[in-house]
Structures are given as structure tokens and as C-alpha cells.
Design an enzyme around this catalytic site. Sequence first.
Site, PDB file in Angstrom:
ATOM      1  CG  MET A  27      -1.899  -1.207   1.161  1.00 36.42           C
ATOM      2  SD  MET A  27      -3.470  -0.912   1.959  1.00 36.42           S
ATOM      3  CE  MET A  27      -2.937  -0.602   3.624  1.00 36.42           C
ATOM      4  CE1 TYR A  29       5.035   8.626   3.599  1.00 36.64           C
ATOM      5  CE2 TYR A  29       5.475   7.357   5.584  1.00 36.64           C
ATOM      6  CZ  TYR A  29       5.511   8.547   4.889  1.00 36.64           C
ATOM      7  OH  TYR A  29       6.022   9.660   5.496  1.00 36.64           O
ATOM      8  CG  HIS A  34       7.004  -2.124   2.167  1.00 37.60           C
ATOM      9  ND1 HIS A  34       6.874  -1.001   2.957  1.00 37.60           N
ATOM     10  CD2 HIS A  34       5.806  -2.736   2.184  1.00 37.60           C
ATOM     11  CE1 HIS A  34       5.639  -0.947   3.426  1.00 37.60           C
ATOM     12  NE2 HIS A  34       4.970  -1.980   2.983  1.00 37.60           N
ATOM     13  CG  ASP A 147       0.557  -7.054   8.132  1.00 38.63           C
ATOM     14  OD1 ASP A 147       0.009  -6.455   9.059  1.00 38.63           O
ATOM     15  OD2 ASP A 147       1.280  -6.481   7.296  1.00 38.63           O
ATOM     16  CB  SER A 183       3.096   2.598   6.246  1.00 35.16           C
ATOM     17  OG  SER A 183       3.714   1.707   5.345  1.00 35.16           O
TER      18      SER A 183
HETATM   19  O1  PAF Z   1      -0.119  -5.708   3.589  1.00 29.94           O
HETATM   20  C1  PAF Z   1      -0.539  -4.792   2.866  1.00 29.94           C
HETATM   21  O2  PAF Z   1       0.104  -3.760   2.643  1.00 29.94           O
HETATM   22  C2  PAF Z   1      -1.913  -4.939   2.219  1.00 29.94           C
HETATM   23  O3  PAF Z   1      -2.808  -5.560   3.077  1.00 29.94           O
HETATM   24  C3  PAF Z   1      -1.878  -5.642   0.843  1.00 29.94           C
HETATM   25  C4  PAF Z   1      -1.412  -7.088   0.989  1.00 29.94           C
HETATM   26  C5  PAF Z   1      -0.968  -4.892  -0.090  1.00 29.94           C
HETATM   27  C6  PAF Z   1      -3.293  -5.674   0.239  1.00 29.94           C
HETATM   28  O4  PAF Z   1      -3.776  -4.386   0.020  1.00 29.94           O
END
Ligand code: PAF
Length: 279
Positions: A27, A29, A34, A147, A183
Site C-alpha cells: 500500500m 509509503y 517492504h 501481518d 507505515s
Molecule cells: O499488507 C498490505 O500492505 C496490504 O494488506 C496488501 C497485501 C498490499 C493488500 O492491500
Amino acid sequence: MERVTTVRDVRAWRRSAGGTVGFVPTMGYLHAGHVSLVERARRDNGRVVASVFVNPTQFGPLEDLARYPRDLERDQGLLEAAGCDLLFAPPAEEMYPAGFEAVVDVGAVAAPLEGQRRPGHFRGVATVVLKLFGIVQPDRAYFGQKDAQQLAVLRKVVRDLDVPVEVVGCPTVREPDGLAMSSRNSYLSLEERKAATVLFRALCAARDRWAGGERSSDALRAAMRAILDAEPLARADYVSLADPLTLREHEGAATAPALASMAVFLGRTRLIDNLLLEV
Ligand code: PAF
């Protein structure tokens, strides 16, 4: 690195991409967490695609969709430096054109914890990720262990629906003081930022008890709660010790591997974190 905004452009790129494709949905930022996913995808695959899309359907009506941080130019630079080949950054109308209706109903793994506090969240996540998989058609997709329930949900969806994508879970990247990269950390005031180490400290308390042989799920949850309760700026939303695949809460003696996890408010900011307790 190319940047595209339409499904059509991704498909055209995909047709010409030889070898395996690794995919990192985000998503935006972006932070070091990431970047570590992109680097791992880079090592495992011939080509790497990342998406940046703040998916409205996974936010509740009272959540932070409008104020969710965005900086696409910076994200693009970080992705390029990490070795990404294609950035897909669609506008909302491209992903959800008029008349869009289909949803993925995930089942029991999406019900507790985050699913209980954020109704509809995992339906939104599973639907957008399945749609992104259909657009990008990757061989592998990379998600952070931070997550943990999202990872369990996506593994279940991919297994149940025979989606030909390997879901790869990657380690949580932490700040030097233990705070998991997110983020949402950018929302924290200076005092809240200091107090935010309480999540990792609470998880470490469970980990230490576990290493010392403690298996009572109540005692392990209590050890985490005690640390959280001692931090005046923190308010626990939940503290859990659950099975990492089903997310079913452990009762009585916990078996390995167990997922210690929590959601904690610091002011208006809600942070989550977890540690896997293994044999
Ligand atoms: O983990 C995230 O950033 C979001 O939940 C994802 C997997 C990109 C789905 O929008």
C-alpha cells in the site's frame, strides 16, 4: 523500472516477461520491511513486480484511509534501487470500476483477532490480492510475517482456490529498538514512538517464558499483558496466543509453533506485532 497504471499495461509487460515473476503487493509509503521483500523476490525470480495501491475496501468506515501516508515518487525510487522491474500503481477506478461486485469470503481463519476488530478487513485484503494475482500472474508473492493473520488468510485462500501462486512469508524487519517497521509508525508522536517499543518488549517476555519452558497459554498471555499494562501510553486491544495456521486461540497448554500476537493503541494509532514461538 517501468511504472504503469492500467491492467492492460501490466498484461502487456507480463506477456513479454520471460522466466519467473516475483510479486510484492504493497500500500506504499515503503520502509525497509517492504524493501526486504523486493530484495528477496529479486533473489528468487527472473523479474520482480511491485504494486502500490491503498486499497479502500480493507479499511473500515472509522479507520485511517483518508490519512494513510502516501509518497509515490519516493516509493518509486526505493523500488528501483531494490531491483524492481515493474511498478503497478493503479487509481481506484482501475481496480474497482463501476459495477465491481465480486468478493472473496475467507472463512474461519479471518474471523478472530484482526478480523473481529476490523470487520470486512480480510475480505477486502483477500479480494484485492486475488485480483492483483489475476492481473500480474506471478509465480511467487511475498508478504511480511508482521501481518501474520494476513499471511495465514492468503495461504488459505490460495490453497482453497488452487491459485497457482506460491505465497512466501518473510521475516519482520525491526528498528534497532525492536519496533516492527510499519507505515503507520509515521503517525506516532515522539513520546508515543518511545512507548511503542512496548509491543516488542511484551512479545519478548512471552518468548523468554516460552524458552524457560512455560507452556500455559494463560500465563504466556498474562506475561505479555503485564508489560503492556505497565506502559501508561499504551492500551491493549487484544493479546493472543494462537495456532499460526488457523489463528484459533490456545487454551490450556500451548503447543509449538504458537503465534504470540497483539494489537495496541498508542493514542489514536493502532499497531500490531507478533512472534512465532517454536520448539
Ligand atoms: O499488507 C498490505 O500492505 C496490504 O494488506 C496488501 C497485501 C498490499 C493488500 O492491500
